[in-house]
Scaffold this motif. Sequence first.
Motif, PDB file in Angstrom:
ATOM      1  N   GLY A 327       0.942  -1.326   0.080  1.00 34.75           N
ATOM      2  CA  GLY A 327       0.075   0.084  -0.136  1.00 34.75           C
ATOM      3  C   GLY A 327       0.911   1.101   0.033  1.00 34.75           C
ATOM      4  O   GLY A 327       0.350   2.356  -0.284  1.00 34.75           O
ATOM      5  N   GLN A 328       2.057   1.171   0.258  1.00 36.85           N
ATOM      6  CA  GLN A 328       2.967   2.198   0.467  1.00 36.85           C
ATOM      7  C   GLN A 328       3.171   2.843  -1.019  1.00 36.85           C
ATOM      8  O   GLN A 328       3.569   4.138  -1.210  1.00 36.85           O
ATOM      9  CB  GLN A 328       4.137   2.006   0.901  1.00 36.85           C
ATOM     10  N   GLU A 329       2.888   1.982  -2.024  1.00 36.60           N
ATOM     11  CA  GLU A 329       3.629   2.250  -3.308  1.00 36.60           C
ATOM     12  C   GLU A 329       2.251   3.070  -3.997  1.00 36.60           C
ATOM     13  O   GLU A 329       2.715   3.713  -5.004  1.00 36.60           O
ATOM     14  CB  GLU A 329       3.834   1.163  -3.923  1.00 36.60           C
ATOM     15  N   VAL A 330       1.407   3.292  -3.520  1.00 34.18           N
ATOM     16  CA  VAL A 330       0.153   3.907  -4.101  1.00 34.18           C
ATOM     17  C   VAL A 330       0.700   5.549  -4.167  1.00 34.18           C
ATOM     18  O   VAL A 330       0.859   6.220  -3.066  1.00 34.18           O
ATOM     19  CB  VAL A 330      -1.069   3.971  -3.187  1.00 34.18           C
ATOM     20  N   GLY A 331       0.330   5.905  -5.227  1.00 33.09           N
ATOM     21  CA  GLY A 331       0.764   7.512  -5.483  1.00 33.09           C
ATOM     22  C   GLY A 331       2.125   7.854  -5.603  1.00 33.09           C
ATOM     23  O   GLY A 331       2.746   8.803  -5.742  1.00 33.09           O
ATOM     24  N   LEU A 332       3.038   6.738  -5.573  1.00 32.16           N
ATOM     25  CA  LEU A 332       4.518   6.849  -5.540  1.00 32.16           C
ATOM     26  C   LEU A 332       4.942   7.518  -6.972  1.00 32.16           C
ATOM     27  O   LEU A 332       5.731   8.549  -7.300  1.00 32.16           O
ATOM     28  CB  LEU A 332       5.295   5.562  -5.453  1.00 32.16           C
ATOM     29  N   LEU A 333       4.434   6.808  -8.037  1.00 31.71           N
ATOM     30  CA  LEU A 333       4.765   7.138  -9.435  1.00 31.71           C
ATOM     31  C   LEU A 333       4.686   8.696  -9.877  1.00 31.71           C
ATOM     32  O   LEU A 333       5.435   9.307 -10.365  1.00 31.71           O
ATOM     33  CB  LEU A 333       4.171   6.272 -10.380  1.00 31.71           C
ATOM     34  N   SER A 334       3.555   9.243  -9.434  1.00 27.77           N
ATOM     35  CA  SER A 334       3.394  10.723  -9.791  1.00 27.77           C
ATOM     36  C   SER A 334       4.525  11.593  -9.118  1.00 27.77           C
ATOM     37  O   SER A 334       4.835  12.365  -9.731  1.00 27.77           O
ATOM     38  CB  SER A 334       2.130  10.903  -9.297  1.00 27.77           C
ATOM     39  N   LYS A 335       4.722  11.199  -7.832  1.00 27.33           N
ATOM     40  CA  LYS A 335       5.973  11.914  -7.269  1.00 27.33           C
ATOM     41  C   LYS A 335       7.184  11.946  -7.605  1.00 27.33           C
ATOM     42  O   LYS A 335       8.138  12.648  -7.946  1.00 27.33           O
ATOM     43  CB  LYS A 335       5.723  11.554  -5.690  1.00 27.33           C
ATOM     44  N   VAL A 336       7.590  10.451  -8.389  1.00 33.91           N
ATOM     45  CA  VAL A 336       8.698  10.389  -8.878  1.00 33.91           C
ATOM     46  C   VAL A 336       8.725  10.980 -10.490  1.00 33.91           C
ATOM     47  O   VAL A 336       9.802  11.720 -10.603  1.00 33.91           O
ATOM     48  CB  VAL A 336       9.013   8.904  -9.187  1.00 33.91           C
ATOM     49  N   ILE A 337       7.828  11.106 -10.897  1.00 27.92           N
ATOM     50  CA  ILE A 337       7.659  11.568 -12.216  1.00 27.92           C
ATOM     51  C   ILE A 337       8.020  13.055 -12.123  1.00 27.92           C
ATOM     52  O   ILE A 337       8.566  13.827 -12.788  1.00 27.92           O
ATOM     53  CB  ILE A 337       6.396  11.540 -13.044  1.00 27.92           C
ATOM     54  N   SER A 338       7.254  13.677 -10.984  1.00 28.05           N
ATOM     55  CA  SER A 338       7.354  15.126 -10.943  1.00 28.05           C
ATOM     56  C   SER A 338       8.741  15.373 -10.520  1.00 28.05           C
ATOM     57  O   SER A 338       9.260  16.436 -11.034  1.00 28.05           O
ATOM     58  CB  SER A 338       6.531  15.433  -9.752  1.00 28.05           C
ATOM     59  N   TRP A 339       9.521  14.570  -9.783  1.00 30.11           N
ATOM     60  CA  TRP A 339      10.921  14.911  -9.320  1.00 30.11           C
ATOM     61  C   TRP A 339      11.775  14.844 -10.445  1.00 30.11           C
ATOM     62  O   TRP A 339      12.623  15.654 -10.677  1.00 30.11           O
ATOM     63  CB  TRP A 339      11.390  13.839  -8.344  1.00 30.11           C
ATOM     64  N   LEU A 340      11.748  13.746 -11.490  1.00 30.89           N
ATOM     65  CA  LEU A 340      12.512  13.685 -12.572  1.00 30.89           C
ATOM     66  C   LEU A 340      12.213  14.893 -13.493  1.00 30.89           C
ATOM     67  O   LEU A 340      13.276  15.368 -14.140  1.00 30.89           O
ATOM     68  CB  LEU A 340      12.178  12.298 -13.191  1.00 30.89           C
ATOM     69  N   ASP A 341      11.000  15.134 -13.714  1.00 31.50           N
ATOM     70  CA  ASP A 341      10.720  16.312 -14.496  1.00 31.50           C
ATOM     71  C   ASP A 341      11.450  17.695 -14.243  1.00 31.50           C
ATOM     72  O   ASP A 341      12.088  18.440 -14.845  1.00 31.50           O
ATOM     73  CB  ASP A 341       9.069  16.405 -14.747  1.00 31.50           C
ATOM     74  N   LYS A 342      11.259  17.903 -12.946  1.00 32.10           N
ATOM     75  CA  LYS A 342      12.037  19.032 -12.449  1.00 32.10           C
ATOM     76  C   LYS A 342      13.534  19.195 -12.332  1.00 32.10           C
ATOM     77  O   LYS A 342      13.840  20.163 -12.605  1.00 32.10           O
ATOM     78  CB  LYS A 342      11.523  19.396 -10.908  1.00 32.10           C
ATOM     79  N   GLN A 343      13.961  17.888 -12.527  1.00 26.24           N
ATOM     80  CA  GLN A 343      15.535  17.830 -12.728  1.00 26.24           C
ATOM     81  C   GLN A 343      15.833  17.906 -14.090  1.00 26.24           C
ATOM     82  O   GLN A 343      16.981  17.944 -14.355  1.00 26.24           O
ATOM     83  CB  GLN A 343      16.044  16.471 -11.956  1.00 26.24           C
ATOM     84  N   GLY A 344      15.008  17.973 -15.064  1.00 27.62           N
ATOM     85  CA  GLY A 344      15.376  18.056 -16.473  1.00 27.62           C
ATOM     86  C   GLY A 344      15.593  16.756 -17.101  1.00 27.62           C
ATOM     87  O   GLY A 344      16.093  16.753 -18.201  1.00 27.62           O
TER      88      GLY A 344
END
Length: 497
Positions: A327-344
């Motif tokens: 259950g901890q993995e729920v919502g993780l992907l959107s956060k990871v994508i946001s972090w990667l996108d901000k890093q260019g």
Amino acid sequence: MNHPVQILDWPCSIKLAMMQLPVKKKHPRRQEPGPPASLEFCVHFPEVVLCLVEKRMGASRKAFLTTLARQRGFCVEDANSERVTHVVSEGNSGDEVVEWLKKKGRHYIDAVADCPALLNISWFTESMSAERPVPIEPRHYLLDALQTMAEEAHFNGSEARSLAFSRAASVLKSLPWTVKRVQELHSLPCIGEHSRRIVQEVLEDGASAEVERVQHSERYQAMKLFTKIFGVGVKTASRWYQEGLRTLADLQVHHAKLSKEQQVGLLHYDDLNTPVERSEAEAIGQVVREAVEQCLPGASVTLTGGFRRGKPTGHDVDFLVTHPTEGQEVGLLSKVISWLDKQGCLLYYSSHRNTFLDLEDLELWSSSSSASMMDRFERCFSIFCLGCLPGALQRGAGAQKPSTATWSPGASRSWKAVRVDLVVSPYSQFPFALLGWTGSRNFERDLRRFSKHEKKMALNSHTLYHVEQKIFLTAASEEEIFQLLGLEYIPPEERNA
């Protein structure tokens, strides 16, 4: 009497010029010494002079392969050198390579006496592994002939026929010996009469007339070109062909009709069709792990696909993400994508939510379609921006992220576009997801078919369901899944067939 050069057109390779003829020795007047390949490496095979075709190979990969060849004692020179005896290319047709050589000054390329051998990258790979030039034999293109037929059937919607040719190619690939006579195939499984006939033609004549007709057909060439675009499937490619489109230039004219995914696929066509090196996959993996750790400490990231099967290169990079606390993995992907996108790091991404159906729907699982049900994990299809330097990734608040407004295909740059798929799995389903996403496609198809017909079980990337007992079987590892199926464990590196 001189015979015309016969050039074979193989998928993801190039035509082979008169395979039956030995490489022509150069006339004395052409024996003038060429420029030294490198002062750092000794040449052990002076009779073999390589030329690597940069087109579709890319400058960075060509440089890497050039260094590798020189380290193995091979001489590598430019295309305009008259000393070149072996031309190596990947992803080009024979006509494209011949035209490329002519542009480089090899205007006499059509003459048999002066034509270097035009070779598939597989010959180069085998030669590097053997640390010597291996003989040019039909085995370098037998698989490609059958794979061409599999592709042609797939393009025409004949999946059963496509699967038959693909399985035959897989069997040939797994053989520990070189096929020299068609009689050697009679006791082998999955090689039907049609496949044997093609193999016999290639062994006896160096080519198959049927395969050549397919490869030279306008529809096959257009379908193969279009389906290599990120975001384009057979249905779309077929529609484009029916509309009269034939080339990438045609698509550029109809740019407004393309989806965003297809537009970015067309923009980065060359990069996305250049093999990804393991070092590049590992460099991207480091950044993905950093992103996941920033967003959810304790989560794991596993490299899957062909790289997990031990392959040195791949067409894309797949990562499977999970967390030991369900259950901890729920919502993780959107956060990871946001972090990667901000890093260019991202040139493009498209996310898809988890649509896995309720496990309690027993009627669905008991049906005949359950064994082949596609996985429905939360995932992101993306294109990463990878720097040319080994292990380097362009990052930094998006400042170094290339823009479609300032860059066009063919422009000089210091980065490479790479396809990356991120898949998030609940921990309880992770062993099944790992098995499914490791592949190969033929291995997974046959494993699920065995489960269904021999064990009365439905296997997919989420779980294993016993149809007759109407129970779900849990597993903590891939090894346990094989045990439940009554099979000896097969390690990833043996699943390439």
